[in-house]
Design a protein around this motif. Structure first.
Motif, PDB file in Angstrom:
ATOM      1  N   ALA A 167       0.799  -1.165   0.009  1.00 53.72           N
ATOM      2  CA  ALA A 167      -0.173  -0.096  -0.109  1.00 53.72           C
ATOM      3  C   ALA A 167       0.766   1.398  -0.014  1.00 53.72           C
ATOM      4  CB  ALA A 167      -0.888  -0.020   1.335  1.00 53.72           C
ATOM      5  N   GLU A 168       2.039   1.294   0.699  1.00 53.71           N
ATOM      6  CA  GLU A 168       2.925   2.211   0.627  1.00 53.71           C
ATOM      7  C   GLU A 168       3.456   2.709  -0.502  1.00 53.71           C
ATOM      8  OE1 GLU A 168       4.004   4.552   3.256  1.00 53.71           O
ATOM      9  OE2 GLU A 168       2.255   3.650   4.480  1.00 53.71           O
ATOM     10  N   LEU A 169       3.708   1.410  -1.332  1.00 55.62           N
ATOM     11  CA  LEU A 169       4.520   1.666  -2.571  1.00 55.62           C
ATOM     12  C   LEU A 169       3.558   1.629  -3.758  1.00 55.62           C
ATOM     13  CD1 LEU A 169       7.613  -0.835  -1.705  1.00 55.62           C
ATOM     14  CD2 LEU A 169       7.442   1.808  -1.698  1.00 55.62           C
ATOM     15  N   GLU A 170       2.259   1.630  -3.543  1.00 55.21           N
ATOM     16  CA  GLU A 170       1.372   1.379  -4.936  1.00 55.21           C
ATOM     17  C   GLU A 170       1.719   2.536  -5.920  1.00 55.21           C
ATOM     18  OE1 GLU A 170      -2.488   1.525  -3.541  1.00 55.21           O
ATOM     19  OE2 GLU A 170      -2.667   3.508  -2.798  1.00 55.21           O
ATOM     20  N   GLY A 171       2.139   3.794  -5.526  1.00 56.41           N
ATOM     21  CA  GLY A 171       2.421   4.851  -6.641  1.00 56.41           C
ATOM     22  C   GLY A 171       4.026   4.911  -7.065  1.00 56.41           C
ATOM     23  N   VAL A 172       4.627   3.744  -6.625  1.00 57.60           N
ATOM     24  CA  VAL A 172       6.045   3.462  -7.122  1.00 57.60           C
ATOM     25  C   VAL A 172       6.217   2.334  -7.838  1.00 57.60           C
ATOM     26  CG1 VAL A 172       8.584   3.255  -6.033  1.00 57.60           C
ATOM     27  CG2 VAL A 172       6.721   4.421  -5.048  1.00 57.60           C
ATOM     28  N   VAL A 173       5.632   1.096  -7.431  1.00 58.97           N
ATOM     29  CA  VAL A 173       5.937  -0.110  -8.277  1.00 58.97           C
ATOM     30  C   VAL A 173       4.544  -0.706  -8.368  1.00 58.97           C
ATOM     31  CG1 VAL A 173       8.274  -0.544  -7.326  1.00 58.97           C
ATOM     32  CG2 VAL A 173       6.102  -1.435  -6.277  1.00 58.97           C
ATOM     33  N   ASP A 174       4.508  -1.704  -9.224  1.00 60.83           N
ATOM     34  CA  ASP A 174       3.160  -2.452  -9.604  1.00 60.83           C
ATOM     35  C   ASP A 174       3.583  -4.023  -8.931  1.00 60.83           C
ATOM     36  OD1 ASP A 174       1.093  -4.006 -10.785  1.00 60.83           O
ATOM     37  OD2 ASP A 174       1.632  -3.819 -12.802  1.00 60.83           O
ATOM     38  N   GLY A 175       3.108  -3.974  -7.662  1.00 59.54           N
ATOM     39  CA  GLY A 175       3.528  -4.842  -6.633  1.00 59.54           C
ATOM     40  C   GLY A 175       2.424  -6.162  -6.823  1.00 59.54           C
ATOM     41  N   GLU A 176       3.386  -7.446  -6.658  1.00 62.32           N
ATOM     42  CA  GLU A 176       2.486  -8.491  -6.462  1.00 62.32           C
ATOM     43  C   GLU A 176       3.203  -9.269  -5.377  1.00 62.32           C
ATOM     44  OE1 GLU A 176      -0.029 -10.844  -9.627  1.00 62.32           O
ATOM     45  OE2 GLU A 176       2.165 -10.988 -10.172  1.00 62.32           O
ATOM     46  N   ALA A 177       2.434 -10.046  -4.577  1.00 65.18           N
ATOM     47  CA  ALA A 177       2.978 -10.843  -3.425  1.00 65.18           C
ATOM     48  C   ALA A 177       2.538 -12.376  -3.593  1.00 65.18           C
ATOM     49  CB  ALA A 177       2.680 -10.343  -1.987  1.00 65.18           C
ATOM     50  N   VAL A 178       3.550 -13.271  -3.418  1.00 65.54           N
ATOM     51  CA  VAL A 178       3.222 -14.513  -3.727  1.00 65.54           C
ATOM     52  C   VAL A 178       2.982 -15.381  -2.210  1.00 65.54           C
ATOM     53  CG1 VAL A 178       5.474 -15.364  -3.251  1.00 65.54           C
ATOM     54  CG2 VAL A 178       3.915 -16.737  -4.693  1.00 65.54           C
ATOM     55  N   ASP A 179       1.833 -16.402  -2.111  1.00 64.23           N
ATOM     56  CA  ASP A 179       1.975 -17.266  -1.112  1.00 64.23           C
ATOM     57  C   ASP A 179       2.881 -18.622  -1.219  1.00 64.23           C
ATOM     58  OD1 ASP A 179       0.172 -16.000   0.508  1.00 64.23           O
ATOM     59  OD2 ASP A 179      -1.703 -16.670  -0.477  1.00 64.23           O
ATOM     60  N   LEU A 180       3.939 -18.543  -0.961  1.00 68.50           N
ATOM     61  CA  LEU A 180       4.698 -19.670  -1.409  1.00 68.50           C
ATOM     62  C   LEU A 180       4.137 -21.118  -1.295  1.00 68.50           C
ATOM     63  CD1 LEU A 180       7.992 -18.790   0.465  1.00 68.50           C
ATOM     64  CD2 LEU A 180       7.701 -18.722  -2.065  1.00 68.50           C
ATOM     65  N   PRO A 181       4.206 -22.243  -1.829  1.00 69.17           N
ATOM     66  CA  PRO A 181       3.825 -23.527  -1.833  1.00 69.17           C
ATOM     67  C   PRO A 181       3.490 -23.851  -0.597  1.00 69.17           C
ATOM     68  CG  PRO A 181       5.420 -23.509  -3.596  1.00 69.17           C
ATOM     69  CD  PRO A 181       5.704 -22.044  -2.725  1.00 69.17           C
ATOM     70  N   GLY A 182       2.203 -24.264  -0.054  1.00 69.50           N
ATOM     71  CA  GLY A 182       1.914 -24.761   1.264  1.00 69.50           C
ATOM     72  C   GLY A 182       1.401 -23.690   2.273  1.00 69.50           C
ATOM     73  N   PHE A 183       1.675 -22.469   1.738  1.00 66.64           N
ATOM     74  CA  PHE A 183       1.221 -21.260   2.732  1.00 66.64           C
ATOM     75  C   PHE A 183       0.191 -20.407   2.064  1.00 66.64           C
ATOM     76  CE2 PHE A 183       5.621 -22.644   3.800  1.00 66.64           C
ATOM     77  CZ  PHE A 183       5.838 -22.442   5.055  1.00 66.64           C
ATOM     78  N   GLY A 184      -0.483 -19.519   3.027  1.00 67.73           N
ATOM     79  CA  GLY A 184      -1.299 -18.691   2.486  1.00 67.73           C
ATOM     80  C   GLY A 184      -2.459 -19.560   1.971  1.00 67.73           C
ATOM     81  N   ASP A 185      -2.809 -19.275   0.794  1.00 67.53           N
ATOM     82  CA  ASP A 185      -3.970 -20.060  -0.220  1.00 67.53           C
ATOM     83  C   ASP A 185      -3.370 -20.766  -1.145  1.00 67.53           C
ATOM     84  OD1 ASP A 185      -6.743 -20.095  -0.175  1.00 67.53           O
ATOM     85  OD2 ASP A 185      -6.927 -18.858  -2.144  1.00 67.53           O
ATOM     86  N   SER A 186      -1.957 -20.936  -1.143  1.00 70.29           N
ATOM     87  CA  SER A 186      -1.248 -21.760  -2.238  1.00 70.29           C
ATOM     88  C   SER A 186      -1.361 -23.163  -1.696  1.00 70.29           C
ATOM     89  CB  SER A 186       0.028 -21.488  -2.525  1.00 70.29           C
ATOM     90  OG  SER A 186       0.064 -20.143  -3.152  1.00 70.29           O
ATOM     91  N   PRO A 187      -1.719 -24.227  -2.455  1.00 66.55           N
ATOM     92  CA  PRO A 187      -1.790 -25.666  -1.989  1.00 66.55           C
ATOM     93  C   PRO A 187       0.034 -26.162  -1.903  1.00 66.55           C
ATOM     94  CG  PRO A 187      -2.498 -25.767  -4.342  1.00 66.55           C
ATOM     95  CD  PRO A 187      -2.260 -24.099  -3.460  1.00 66.55           C
TER      96      PRO A 187
END
Length: 327
Positions: A72-92
């Protein structure tokens, strides 16, 4: 662990249904299928078109949500995307059950190659810092700059407070810990994690604490939750023992991208004393020391981390001297 070790959890197609993962205001969540792995990606619409791409990699036990404040702090600086590594977050889990640092790095590389967005501004925290270091070393074409927050790089003298996390990688310990703590509530577990990871847990708002509890309750319903934690912890321990060209410090020396290193003075998992070694190892480095921060400075001090990244961008086009600043 060996990359040939068989996964001990159900395939993604037969996993139980659980509550949907939380998506913050202004965020989007999408899933991408790649050879051997399916990854969930969290993003924010950039403030304008044409911004350079950025990619964020979380630490052990974390998820893409760990980067929401910084994105949110960098939304005017970069086009950001964050990953859920395999087995974490919403990644199987990955199809091959490989949770090593190399396995996670391979998943990141596949994701970046498939998207064709590189080179990216690559961010990593803790385990994600080790993963990002490996990616930057073996695929310099994919990395424009590298920002590491408390990266999990090998230490000769591990902090006493980090020992329990490392022990999760010992076969059977995760199962034993689950039995011993089965009476603990999600609130108790989250308080323990925040006490370990934050320099000042009091900085966590009641709303953020509630979201963390909801996420833990969701994850505990997943049959692979502890398996992913244990195998990834084992992957960090194994990476610490690798020598030669595959050693993480040797790979740090190979990184060509301008690198921002951020270390917290109250970090209980990665020794603050490692900051100087890291600054010497990465050839084009800037070091930001945050005496009051813990292990997740991008969550505790997102404005400060964002400001340091903006300075990295401003300096990246000029010859860099190793700078050490404190905030």
């Amino acid at each position: 662990m060996s990359s040939t070790e068989s996964p001990s959890v159900p395939a993604a197609s037969v996993l139980p249904r659980v509550a949907p993962v939380r998506v913050g205001e202004g965020e989007r969540l999408r899933s991408v299928g790649l050879p051997g792995v399916t990854l969930s990606l969290r993003s924010r619409p950039p403030a304008r078109e044409g911004l350079p791409p950025a990619f964020f990699v979380h630490g052990l036990g974390g998820s893409s949500q760990n980067w929401s404040s910084l994105m949110a702090e960098l939304e005017g600086v970069v086009d950001g995307e964050a990953v859920d590594l395999p087995g974490f977050g919403d990644s199987p889990p990955p199809d091959d059950g490989d949770y090593s640092v190399t396995g996670h790095a391979r998943a990141v590389i596949r994701c970046l190659d498939a998207a064709g967005r590189g080179p990216v501004h690559l961010f990593g925290n803790s385990l994600g810092g080790a993963v990002a270091t490996r990616v930057a070393a073996v695929r310099p074409d994919l990395v424009r700059t590298l920002t590491l927050v408390s990266p999990a790089l090998p230490e000769l003298r591990i902090q006493r407070t980090a020992v329990p996390t490392g022990l999760l990688g010992v076969p059977g310990v995760a199962r034993l810990f689950t039995r011993l703590t089965r009476e603990w509530t999600a609130e108790q577990r989250v308080r323990g994690v925040m006490a370990l990871c934050y320099g000042d847990p009091g900085r966590v708002s009641a709303e953020a604490f509630g979201h963390a509890v909801e996420e833990l309750e969701r994850r505990q319903q997943l049959p692979y939750f502890w398996d992913a934690m244990a195998r990834s912890a084992r992957g960090i321990v194994n990476a610490y023992t690798l020598g030669g060209q595959h050693g993480l410090w040797r790979q740090a020396e190979r990184v060509l991208a301008p690198t921002l290193l951020i270390y917290g003075g109250r970090d209980q998992l990665v020794g603050f004393r490692m900051a100087r070694k890291a600054a010497r190892s990465f050839r084009d480095s800037r070091l930001l020391s945050l005496p009051e921060a813990g292990h997740v400075a991008m969550m505790e001090y997102p404005e400060t981390v964002a400001g340091a990244f903006r300075e990295l961008l401003a300096q990246a086009g000029r010859p860099a001297a190793d700078t050490d600043t404190e905030s």
